[in-house]
Write an enzyme that holds these catalytic residues in place. Structure first.
Site, PDB file in Angstrom:
ATOM      1  N   LYS A  24     -17.157  32.868  23.462  1.00 46.02           N
ATOM      2  CA  LYS A  24     -18.541  33.163  23.827  1.00 46.02           C
ATOM      3  C   LYS A  24     -18.697  34.622  24.241  1.00 46.02           C
ATOM      4  O   LYS A  24     -19.630  35.300  23.803  1.00 46.02           O
ATOM      5  CB  LYS A  24     -18.979  32.263  24.979  1.00 46.02           C
ATOM      6  CG  LYS A  24     -20.283  32.689  25.660  1.00 46.02           C
ATOM      7  CD  LYS A  24     -20.522  31.936  26.941  1.00 46.02           C
ATOM      8  CE  LYS A  24     -21.767  32.419  27.660  1.00 46.02           C
ATOM      9  NZ  LYS A  24     -21.624  33.790  28.229  1.00 46.02           N
ATOM     10  N   ASN A  25     -17.790  35.112  25.093  1.00 49.45           N
ATOM     11  CA  ASN A  25     -17.940  36.460  25.628  1.00 49.45           C
ATOM     12  C   ASN A  25     -17.667  37.541  24.588  1.00 49.45           C
ATOM     13  O   ASN A  25     -18.002  38.707  24.806  1.00 49.45           O
ATOM     14  CB  ASN A  25     -17.045  36.651  26.854  1.00 49.45           C
ATOM     15  CG  ASN A  25     -17.537  35.846  28.047  1.00 49.45           C
ATOM     16  OD1 ASN A  25     -18.716  35.501  28.132  1.00 49.45           O
ATOM     17  ND2 ASN A  25     -16.644  35.530  28.967  1.00 49.45           N
ATOM     18  N   ARG A  95     -27.587  36.983  30.194  1.00 48.73           N
ATOM     19  CA  ARG A  95     -27.124  38.256  30.735  1.00 48.73           C
ATOM     20  C   ARG A  95     -26.716  39.222  29.631  1.00 48.73           C
ATOM     21  O   ARG A  95     -26.972  40.425  29.700  1.00 48.73           O
ATOM     22  CB  ARG A  95     -25.941  37.981  31.671  1.00 48.73           C
ATOM     23  CG  ARG A  95     -25.317  39.210  32.317  1.00 48.73           C
ATOM     24  CD  ARG A  95     -26.185  39.745  33.419  1.00 48.73           C
ATOM     25  NE  ARG A  95     -25.593  40.910  34.060  1.00 48.73           N
ATOM     26  CZ  ARG A  95     -26.234  41.671  34.924  1.00 48.73           C
ATOM     27  NH1 ARG A  95     -27.479  41.398  35.247  1.00 48.73           N
ATOM     28  NH2 ARG A  95     -25.651  42.702  35.477  1.00 48.73           N
ATOM     29  N   CYS A 119     -26.836  33.684  34.170  1.00 45.35           N
ATOM     30  CA  CYS A 119     -26.493  32.857  35.328  1.00 45.35           C
ATOM     31  C   CYS A 119     -26.716  33.609  36.634  1.00 45.35           C
ATOM     32  O   CYS A 119     -26.369  34.783  36.751  1.00 45.35           O
ATOM     33  CB  CYS A 119     -25.034  32.409  35.240  1.00 45.35           C
ATOM     34  SG  CYS A 119     -24.703  31.244  33.911  1.00 45.35           S
ATOM     35  N   ARG A 124     -25.509  41.733  40.101  1.00 46.10           N
ATOM     36  CA  ARG A 124     -24.648  42.217  39.016  1.00 46.10           C
ATOM     37  C   ARG A 124     -25.360  43.412  38.391  1.00 46.10           C
ATOM     38  O   ARG A 124     -25.954  43.307  37.328  1.00 46.10           O
ATOM     39  CB  ARG A 124     -24.377  41.118  37.989  1.00 46.10           C
ATOM     40  CG  ARG A 124     -23.575  39.967  38.553  1.00 46.10           C
ATOM     41  CD  ARG A 124     -23.085  39.048  37.462  1.00 46.10           C
ATOM     42  NE  ARG A 124     -24.177  38.278  36.896  1.00 46.10           N
ATOM     43  CZ  ARG A 124     -24.044  37.497  35.818  1.00 46.10           C
ATOM     44  NH1 ARG A 124     -22.888  37.407  35.204  1.00 46.10           N
ATOM     45  NH2 ARG A 124     -25.061  36.799  35.362  1.00 46.10           N
ATOM     46  N   PRO A 125     -25.337  44.568  39.084  1.00 41.04           N
ATOM     47  CA  PRO A 125     -26.133  45.716  38.634  1.00 41.04           C
ATOM     48  C   PRO A 125     -25.624  46.270  37.317  1.00 41.04           C
ATOM     49  O   PRO A 125     -24.465  46.093  36.945  1.00 41.04           O
ATOM     50  CB  PRO A 125     -25.939  46.728  39.772  1.00 41.04           C
ATOM     51  CG  PRO A 125     -24.634  46.348  40.405  1.00 41.04           C
ATOM     52  CD  PRO A 125     -24.560  44.855  40.303  1.00 41.04           C
ATOM     53  N   ILE A 126     -26.532  46.952  36.607  1.00 45.80           N
ATOM     54  CA  ILE A 126     -26.148  47.588  35.354  1.00 45.80           C
ATOM     55  C   ILE A 126     -26.098  49.109  35.545  1.00 45.80           C
ATOM     56  O   ILE A 126     -26.281  49.869  34.597  1.00 45.80           O
ATOM     57  CB  ILE A 126     -27.103  47.208  34.204  1.00 45.80           C
ATOM     58  CG1 ILE A 126     -28.548  47.614  34.523  1.00 45.80           C
ATOM     59  CG2 ILE A 126     -27.022  45.724  33.904  1.00 45.80           C
ATOM     60  CD1 ILE A 126     -29.491  47.452  33.339  1.00 45.80           C
ATOM     61  N   ASP A 127     -25.803  49.542  36.771  1.00 46.13           N
ATOM     62  CA  ASP A 127     -25.788  50.979  37.050  1.00 46.13           C
ATOM     63  C   ASP A 127     -24.716  51.719  36.264  1.00 46.13           C
ATOM     64  O   ASP A 127     -24.913  52.869  35.863  1.00 46.13           O
ATOM     65  CB  ASP A 127     -25.618  51.235  38.552  1.00 46.13           C
ATOM     66  CG  ASP A 127     -24.359  50.606  39.124  1.00 46.13           C
ATOM     67  OD1 ASP A 127     -24.042  49.463  38.748  1.00 46.13           O
ATOM     68  OD2 ASP A 127     -23.684  51.245  39.949  1.00 46.13           O
ATOM     69  N   GLN A 128     -23.561  51.063  36.008  1.00 43.74           N
ATOM     70  CA  GLN A 128     -22.510  51.728  35.242  1.00 43.74           C
ATOM     71  C   GLN A 128     -22.916  51.901  33.772  1.00 43.74           C
ATOM     72  O   GLN A 128     -22.547  52.892  33.137  1.00 43.74           O
ATOM     73  CB  GLN A 128     -21.203  50.942  35.341  1.00 43.74           C
ATOM     74  CG  GLN A 128     -20.629  50.861  36.752  1.00 43.74           C
ATOM     75  CD  GLN A 128     -20.355  52.228  37.355  1.00 43.74           C
ATOM     76  OE1 GLN A 128     -19.566  53.000  36.836  1.00 43.74           O
ATOM     77  NE2 GLN A 128     -21.041  52.543  38.449  1.00 43.74           N
ATOM     78  N   ASP A 307     -14.354  33.358  35.704  1.00 41.84           N
ATOM     79  CA  ASP A 307     -15.032  32.267  34.999  1.00 41.84           C
ATOM     80  C   ASP A 307     -14.272  30.945  35.083  1.00 41.84           C
ATOM     81  O   ASP A 307     -14.817  29.902  34.719  1.00 41.84           O
ATOM     82  CB  ASP A 307     -15.239  32.639  33.525  1.00 41.84           C
ATOM     83  CG  ASP A 307     -16.437  33.553  33.321  1.00 41.84           C
ATOM     84  OD1 ASP A 307     -17.192  33.765  34.291  1.00 41.84           O
ATOM     85  OD2 ASP A 307     -16.624  34.049  32.202  1.00 41.84           O
ATOM     86  N   ILE A 329     -14.664  38.989  42.356  1.00 41.62           N
ATOM     87  CA  ILE A 329     -15.548  39.568  41.338  1.00 41.62           C
ATOM     88  C   ILE A 329     -17.012  39.321  41.690  1.00 41.62           C
ATOM     89  O   ILE A 329     -17.815  40.250  41.743  1.00 41.62           O
ATOM     90  CB  ILE A 329     -15.236  38.984  39.941  1.00 41.62           C
ATOM     91  CG1 ILE A 329     -13.737  39.046  39.646  1.00 41.62           C
ATOM     92  CG2 ILE A 329     -16.038  39.723  38.873  1.00 41.62           C
ATOM     93  CD1 ILE A 329     -13.153  40.428  39.613  1.00 41.62           C
ATOM     94  N   ARG A 398     -25.043  26.600  27.080  1.00 41.27           N
ATOM     95  CA  ARG A 398     -25.021  28.036  26.810  1.00 41.27           C
ATOM     96  C   ARG A 398     -23.622  28.516  26.448  1.00 41.27           C
ATOM     97  O   ARG A 398     -23.468  29.525  25.757  1.00 41.27           O
ATOM     98  CB  ARG A 398     -25.502  28.827  28.034  1.00 41.27           C
ATOM     99  CG  ARG A 398     -27.010  28.922  28.215  1.00 41.27           C
ATOM    100  CD  ARG A 398     -27.361  29.943  29.283  1.00 41.27           C
ATOM    101  NE  ARG A 398     -26.614  31.172  29.039  1.00 41.27           N
ATOM    102  CZ  ARG A 398     -25.839  31.767  29.947  1.00 41.27           C
ATOM    103  NH1 ARG A 398     -25.694  31.242  31.145  1.00 41.27           N
ATOM    104  NH2 ARG A 398     -25.194  32.876  29.644  1.00 41.27           N
TER     105      ARG A 398
END
Length: 420
Positions: A24-25, A95, A119, A124-128, A307, A329, A398
């Site tokens: 999936k990932n 996500r 989820c 879970r920021p997307i700053d990076q 996970d 995490i 999902r």
């Protein structure tokens, strides 16, 4: 209003074989990356049959990209792709929609995309991601709940990630594959899914070196083309079924895995006392007579996967002492604990840790808060007395391909029902 639930009657021994689906990932990154092929057709083989794949196909269709899914093979023709805003509820449903940012920025040099959903695992920021896109020359703004990215051109840069991030590593690797010059990504994630995406991009004509190490070098190219790619097996699905075998398995075989991807889980199961025989692409498990308590801590790959933190919890109720889980995490990833208590579980949580005590679970109605929490509740149902009814099964669908059928064929007493 009608909805679907999964019901499990506990107590059955599991035996036989189960085949693991594609990752999936990987799939949720490979599909967006495919839109960068301006010539020819990308063929992805071995995709999992999950709802996230359907959602990403729909997003591609919104960009005038042709998709054709037959069984587990997806054909993507992006020659006539058109840049359109993606600020709808499809984006908010998963996500991994943020992978569309890197791919669209590379292909079109601009994009508009809604903030990603998925989820609810806490911040879970997307700053990076944003830091990296800006380093490549993009202007990034957030307006009315949507991300606007635009660049006259993308130029290679040296980017050091402040935190190890799988999503940011993949997104920047994808975007940089069509940037001018050389990009160096440092302090990157090493997950197998990153190597899988790099493999696809290289087959498409990219020049990426070092995927799977902590430094990746990308030499930008002008154009990417179609290719054929076979996705790697899903190590989280494999881990979930390995845990099921540890709970109730006897001569129970998990096929289509890469054993080196499973080492952190395999060693922990052996520490608990589970008998494991390992082959080139399979494992055979049998549950022990007694289970030993353990302590485990989630880590970035190759450490114990976050996970699998939730799915392994039911196994620990069977041990003869107190086990401890430390989540490094996503410290908020314990929303399943309250639901486990509905099953009479004795479990305590406090600031990123959980203590799991030996418990005899009792069937009850429980509610999945996210994908892996749903797997945890389903596995709990295998050992609970009576029937466990799991609500919000859309979370499970999902990420797990045909999980009810697979467990039923292994001997579980499990079924779906539509209820009011």
């Amino acid at each position: 209003m009608k909805k679907e639930v999964i019901k499990v009657r506990g107590g059955r021994t599991l035996t036989g074989e189960v085949d693991i689906s594609g990752a999936k990932n990987s799939a949720v990154a490979l599909i967006p990356a495919s839109l960068m092929a301006s010539e020819g057709e990308v063929i992805l083989e071995g995709l999992p049959e999950i709802s996230d794949v359907d959602t990403l196909m729909s997003l591609l269709n919104d960009l005038n990209i042709d998709t054709d899914l037959e069984d587990t093979t997806l054909k993507i023709n992006a020659e006539n792709a058109q840049n359109m805003p993606l600020s709808n509820n499809k984006v908010q449903s998963l996500r991994a929609s943020y992978y569309m940012m890197g791919a669209m920025l590379a292909r079109f040099k601009k994009c508009v995309i809604g903030l990603p959903g998925g989820c609810p695992l806490g911040p879970r920021p997307i700053d990076q991601h944003i830091k990296g896109f800006e380093a490549l020359g993009a202007k990034v703004t957030n307006e009315y709940g949507a991300m606007y990215l635009e660049a006259e051109k993308l130029t290679g840069a040296k980017i050091f990630f402040d935190v190890v991030s799988v999503g940011a590593t993949i997104n920047l690797m994808v975007a940089a594959s069509q940037a001018e010059g050389k990009t160096i990504l440092e302090n990157v994630a090493k997950e197998p899914e990153i190597v899988d995406v790099a493999s696809l991009l290289n087959k498409m004509g990219a020049n990426i070196k070092g995927a799977g190490t902590d430094t990746i070098k990308i030499y930008g190219v002008d154009k990417l083309r179609g290719t054929r790619h076979n996705i790697i097996p899903d190590r989280i699905e494999a881990g979930t079924y390995m845990i099921a075998g540890a709970i109730k398995g006897k001569n129970y075989r998990v096929n289509n895995i890469i054993p080196t991807h499973m080492e952190s889980l395999t060693s922990k199961l052996q520490e608990i006392g589970v008998e494991i025989e390992e082959g080139d692409d399979y494992v055979v498990l049998s549950h022990p007579k007694t289970y030993k308590p353990v302590s485990l801590k989630t880590q970035v790959y190759p450490g114990f996967a976050t996970d699998l933190q939730q799915p392994i919890t039911p196994l620990l109720f069977l041990t003869d002492g107190v086990s401890k889980i430390t989540e490094t995490i996503y410290p908020a990833r314990f929303r399943h604990v309250d639901e486990l208590r509905r099953l009479s579980a004795n479990i305590e949580k406090k600031s990123g840790t959980a203590l799991i005590y030996p418990s005899e679970l009792q069937g009850a109605d429980v509610y999945a808060s996210d994908l892996r929490a749903g797997a945890c509740l389903l596995l709990s149902g295998l050992i609970a007395n009576g029937v466990t009814t799991i609500h919000n099964v859309e979370h499970i669908d999902r990420g797990y391909s045909d999980i009810v059928r697979k467990l039923e064929e292994l001997g579980a007493d499990i079924w779906r029902e539509t209820i009011e």
